[in-house]
Scaffold this active site. Sequence first.
Site, PDB file in Angstrom:
ATOM      1  N   GLU A  90     -10.383 -17.234   6.149  1.00  0.00           N
ATOM      2  CA  GLU A  90     -11.483 -17.256   5.819  1.00  0.00           C
ATOM      3  C   GLU A  90     -11.839 -15.795   6.525  1.00  0.00           C
ATOM      4  O   GLU A  90     -12.363 -14.913   6.631  1.00  0.00           O
ATOM      5  CB  GLU A  90     -12.353 -18.199   6.399  1.00  0.00           C
ATOM      6  CG  GLU A  90     -12.713 -19.262   5.141  1.00  0.00           C
ATOM      7  CD  GLU A  90     -13.235 -20.441   5.834  1.00  0.00           C
ATOM      8  OE1 GLU A  90     -13.824 -20.024   6.450  1.00  0.00           O
ATOM      9  OE2 GLU A  90     -13.293 -21.062   5.942  1.00  0.00           O
TER      10      GLU A  90
ATOM     11  N   GLN B 263     -12.786  12.876  17.315  1.00  0.00           N
ATOM     12  CA  GLN B 263     -12.378  11.702  17.954  1.00  0.00           C
ATOM     13  C   GLN B 263     -12.435  10.782  17.837  1.00  0.00           C
ATOM     14  O   GLN B 263     -11.174   9.388  18.106  1.00  0.00           O
ATOM     15  CB  GLN B 263     -12.794  12.609  19.608  1.00  0.00           C
ATOM     16  CG  GLN B 263     -12.019  11.753  21.139  1.00  0.00           C
ATOM     17  CD  GLN B 263     -12.934  11.859  21.818  1.00  0.00           C
ATOM     18  OE1 GLN B 263     -11.997  12.471  22.557  1.00  0.00           O
ATOM     19  NE2 GLN B 263     -14.254  11.413  22.672  1.00  0.00           N
TER      20      GLN B 263
ATOM     21  N   SER C 128     -13.120 -29.148  12.645  1.00  0.00           N
ATOM     22  CA  SER C 128     -14.783 -28.737  12.775  1.00  0.00           C
ATOM     23  C   SER C 128     -15.312 -30.225  14.021  1.00  0.00           C
ATOM     24  O   SER C 128     -14.514 -31.056  14.228  1.00  0.00           O
ATOM     25  CB  SER C 128     -15.492 -29.945  11.423  1.00  0.00           C
ATOM     26  OG  SER C 128     -16.538 -29.880  12.313  1.00  0.00           O
TER      27      SER C 128
ATOM     28  N   THR D 154      -8.522 -17.940 -15.493  1.00  0.00           N
ATOM     29  CA  THR D 154      -9.619 -16.296 -16.115  1.00  0.00           C
ATOM     30  C   THR D 154     -11.049 -16.688 -15.734  1.00  0.00           C
ATOM     31  O   THR D 154     -11.461 -17.645 -16.448  1.00  0.00           O
ATOM     32  CB  THR D 154      -9.869 -15.468 -17.371  1.00  0.00           C
ATOM     33  OG1 THR D 154     -10.278 -16.735 -18.545  1.00  0.00           O
ATOM     34  CG2 THR D 154      -7.830 -15.553 -17.442  1.00  0.00           C
ATOM     35  N   HIS D 155     -12.348 -15.626 -15.308  1.00  0.00           N
ATOM     36  CA  HIS D 155     -13.581 -16.325 -14.706  1.00  0.00           C
ATOM     37  C   HIS D 155     -13.235 -17.390 -14.043  1.00  0.00           C
ATOM     38  O   HIS D 155     -14.533 -18.401 -14.044  1.00  0.00           O
ATOM     39  CB  HIS D 155     -14.331 -16.645 -16.210  1.00  0.00           C
ATOM     40  CG  HIS D 155     -14.370 -15.402 -17.283  1.00  0.00           C
ATOM     41  ND1 HIS D 155     -14.910 -14.176 -17.119  1.00  0.00           N
ATOM     42  CD2 HIS D 155     -13.433 -15.478 -18.267  1.00  0.00           C
ATOM     43  CE1 HIS D 155     -14.430 -13.364 -18.598  1.00  0.00           C
ATOM     44  NE2 HIS D 155     -13.451 -13.873 -18.816  1.00  0.00           N
TER      45      HIS D 155
ATOM     46  N   SER E 239     -12.138   9.487  26.185  1.00  0.00           N
ATOM     47  CA  SER E 239     -11.542   8.557  25.048  1.00  0.00           C
ATOM     48  C   SER E 239     -10.341   8.122  25.241  1.00  0.00           C
ATOM     49  O   SER E 239      -9.559   7.223  24.245  1.00  0.00           O
ATOM     50  CB  SER E 239     -11.024   9.425  24.379  1.00  0.00           C
ATOM     51  OG  SER E 239     -10.403  10.299  24.266  1.00  0.00           O
TER      52      SER E 239
ATOM     53  N   ASN F 238     -10.056 -27.250   8.074  1.00  0.00           N
ATOM     54  CA  ASN F 238     -10.514 -25.978   7.576  1.00  0.00           C
ATOM     55  C   ASN F 238      -9.283 -24.914   7.446  1.00  0.00           C
ATOM     56  O   ASN F 238      -8.706 -25.004   8.534  1.00  0.00           O
ATOM     57  CB  ASN F 238     -11.769 -25.776   8.216  1.00  0.00           C
ATOM     58  CG  ASN F 238     -13.364 -26.451   7.721  1.00  0.00           C
ATOM     59  OD1 ASN F 238     -13.200 -26.952   6.913  1.00  0.00           O
ATOM     60  ND2 ASN F 238     -13.405 -26.503   8.604  1.00  0.00           N
TER      61      ASN F 238
ATOM     62  N   TYR G 261     -11.585  22.482  14.871  1.00  0.00           N
ATOM     63  CA  TYR G 261     -11.803  21.555  15.676  1.00  0.00           C
ATOM     64  C   TYR G 261     -13.682  21.115  15.896  1.00  0.00           C
ATOM     65  O   TYR G 261     -14.055  22.013  16.232  1.00  0.00           O
ATOM     66  CB  TYR G 261     -10.939  21.093  16.700  1.00  0.00           C
ATOM     67  CG  TYR G 261     -10.942  19.966  17.800  1.00  0.00           C
ATOM     68  CD1 TYR G 261     -10.668  18.598  16.722  1.00  0.00           C
ATOM     69  CD2 TYR G 261     -12.275  19.404  18.964  1.00  0.00           C
ATOM     70  CE1 TYR G 261     -10.822  17.100  17.757  1.00  0.00           C
ATOM     71  CE2 TYR G 261     -12.048  18.646  18.958  1.00  0.00           C
ATOM     72  CZ  TYR G 261     -11.422  17.646  19.326  1.00  0.00           C
ATOM     73  OH  TYR G 261     -11.735  17.187  19.419  1.00  0.00           O
TER      74      TYR G 261
ATOM     75  N   LYS H 259     -12.471 -33.235   8.835  1.00  0.00           N
ATOM     76  CA  LYS H 259     -12.706 -31.583   8.024  1.00  0.00           C
ATOM     77  C   LYS H 259     -10.679 -30.750   8.544  1.00  0.00           C
ATOM     78  O   LYS H 259     -10.558 -31.438  10.031  1.00  0.00           O
ATOM     79  CB  LYS H 259     -13.382 -30.815   8.460  1.00  0.00           C
ATOM     80  CG  LYS H 259     -14.804 -31.209   7.728  1.00  0.00           C
ATOM     81  CD  LYS H 259     -15.282 -30.289   6.842  1.00  0.00           C
ATOM     82  CE  LYS H 259     -15.899 -29.441   7.095  1.00  0.00           C
ATOM     83  NZ  LYS H 259     -16.104 -28.519   5.483  1.00  0.00           N
TER      84      LYS H 259
HETATM   85  N1  ARG Z   1      -9.701  13.868  23.722  1.00  0.00           N
HETATM   86  C1  ARG Z   1      -9.827  14.879  22.104  1.00  0.00           C
HETATM   87  C2  ARG Z   1      -9.735  14.927  20.771  1.00  0.00           C
HETATM   88  O1  ARG Z   1      -9.382  13.523  20.655  1.00  0.00           O
HETATM   89  C3  ARG Z   1      -8.853  15.401  22.198  1.00  0.00           C
HETATM   90  C4  ARG Z   1      -9.006  16.784  21.379  1.00  0.00           C
HETATM   91  C5  ARG Z   1      -9.968  17.845  22.953  1.00  0.00           C
HETATM   92  N2  ARG Z   1      -9.935  18.905  22.580  1.00  0.00           N
HETATM   93  C6  ARG Z   1     -11.044  19.708  22.623  1.00  0.00           C
HETATM   94  N3  ARG Z   1     -11.107  20.993  22.074  1.00  0.00           N
HETATM   95  N4  ARG Z   1     -11.778  19.102  23.708  1.00  0.00           N
HETATM   96  O2  ARG Z   1     -10.178  14.791  19.729  1.00  0.00           O
END
Ligand code: ARG
Length: 461
Positions: free
Chosen positions: A291, A323, A278, A156-157, A24, A286, A318, A284
């Site tokens: 948007e 993650q 455009s 309104t509407h 991560s 825009n 956990y 144009k």
């Molecule tokens: N990268 C993990 C997360 O964002 C950290 C926690 C990991 N914990 C574990 N027991 N593997 O959740």
Amino acid sequence: MSKKMWEGRTSGKTSKIADEFNSSINVDRRMYREDIEGSIAHVAMLSHCKIIKKSEEKKIKAALIKILNDIDTGKLKISDDAEDIHMFVEEVLTKRIGDLGKKLHTARSRNDQVALDARLYMRKEIISINFLLDKMIDTIIKIADENRDTIMPGFTHLQKAQAITFAHYILAYGMMFKRDMERLYDLYNRVNVSPIGALALAGTTYKTDRVYEAKLLNFDSVCENSIDAVSDRDFIVEFASDISIIAMHLSRLAEEIIIYTSGEFDYIVLSDEFTTGSSIMPQKKNSDMAELVRGKTGRVYGNLINILTILKGLPLAYNKDMQEDKELIFDSIDTVKNSLVIFESMLATMTINKERMREDAATGFINATDLADYLVTKGVPFRDAYKIAGHIVSFALEENKDSKNNYTLETLPLETYKKFSKKFDEDLYDFIKLENTVYRRTSLGGASPKNIDRQIKYLKK
Ligand code: ARG
């Protein structure tokens, strides 16, 4: 294959594709500051509780500060190969100060660590979004102040309804953004509770001091239940939801900007800085920014549903599923911050076409309610007055169809009025003048100038 810090129960020799899938780092790298600040508080607590020596705390702390500076200045690059930001910092620390670095993770788990980092990070972002909302409200107040007398049709509407001022209209958005700020302040209280010290889920046998560590990190209190401390992501859901509401507000304003800048309305002209052309149609101009803000609301809602779905049915405590929450909440934060910045500047630089709004307000019989109210002042019951006014509008529309007439309630002759009710008199024209219909709406929160003052005062608070 690479070796792992958690090698032991397994060989730690994982496949490269598993590593990549598991990592991560490219998401949580942005919490490096919070991770290091958390670690600094952690060693301070460990030394305070005599779990490590004061001299050890000093060395680890100095090394952590150095790592933070090195990342800040770009001297130390956060490696893509790391599993996550927690592992990265610990690995660098151990590389730099040797075995002493391995003491950092005493009485800590990545489960409470990641919960801590997330709370520290969200705390900061709540303040930063509130700052942008505050700026937006300032700009809205300024626009309102400059448009106290800008008469426009209220809808309104999406049909012309009654006369209002542009000040009254734009202040409605001020109220929304103020509520958004209040929601975030409220959320801050629930974010600002420390999970650290819960460890994996069950707490620890070390004689730690969670309250001491929490105080070092400026938390108001600590999570009471260690299982909850590491499993709770309510604050992420709430944040994603609060951001969704901000995005919803922005998308409504965006839609109106798009409508009001169209040639058909021409109420607002955006500055060239915030419009696009455009590639084929030379004429144009825009409203792409509006948007895009409207469109990006989709991803913000998507992130909220995504996070809720990740947590649905998730057993305690956990699980790695969690993650996934960070990529989503970070995206919501980035999206709404960018949207707020763009919108604030776009609003601050737009031109309000006051004449055009006034002119457009003059058509569409938007003072018909006041015509009925006029009769009420002459003693006619409202329901009867409503009917008479309706017949008059219908008559005028018919007349406008058949001839070159372009009757409005202001130009219909008094003799005609008298055919519908003997109660009509010359003073009627003053009564239904759009400006007067606005000034007379003095009921609390209504269109009158006094109410505009009151609303501006309320928003400034
Ligand atoms: N990268 C993990 C997360 O964002 C950290 C926690 C990991 N914990 C574990 N027991 N593997 O959740």
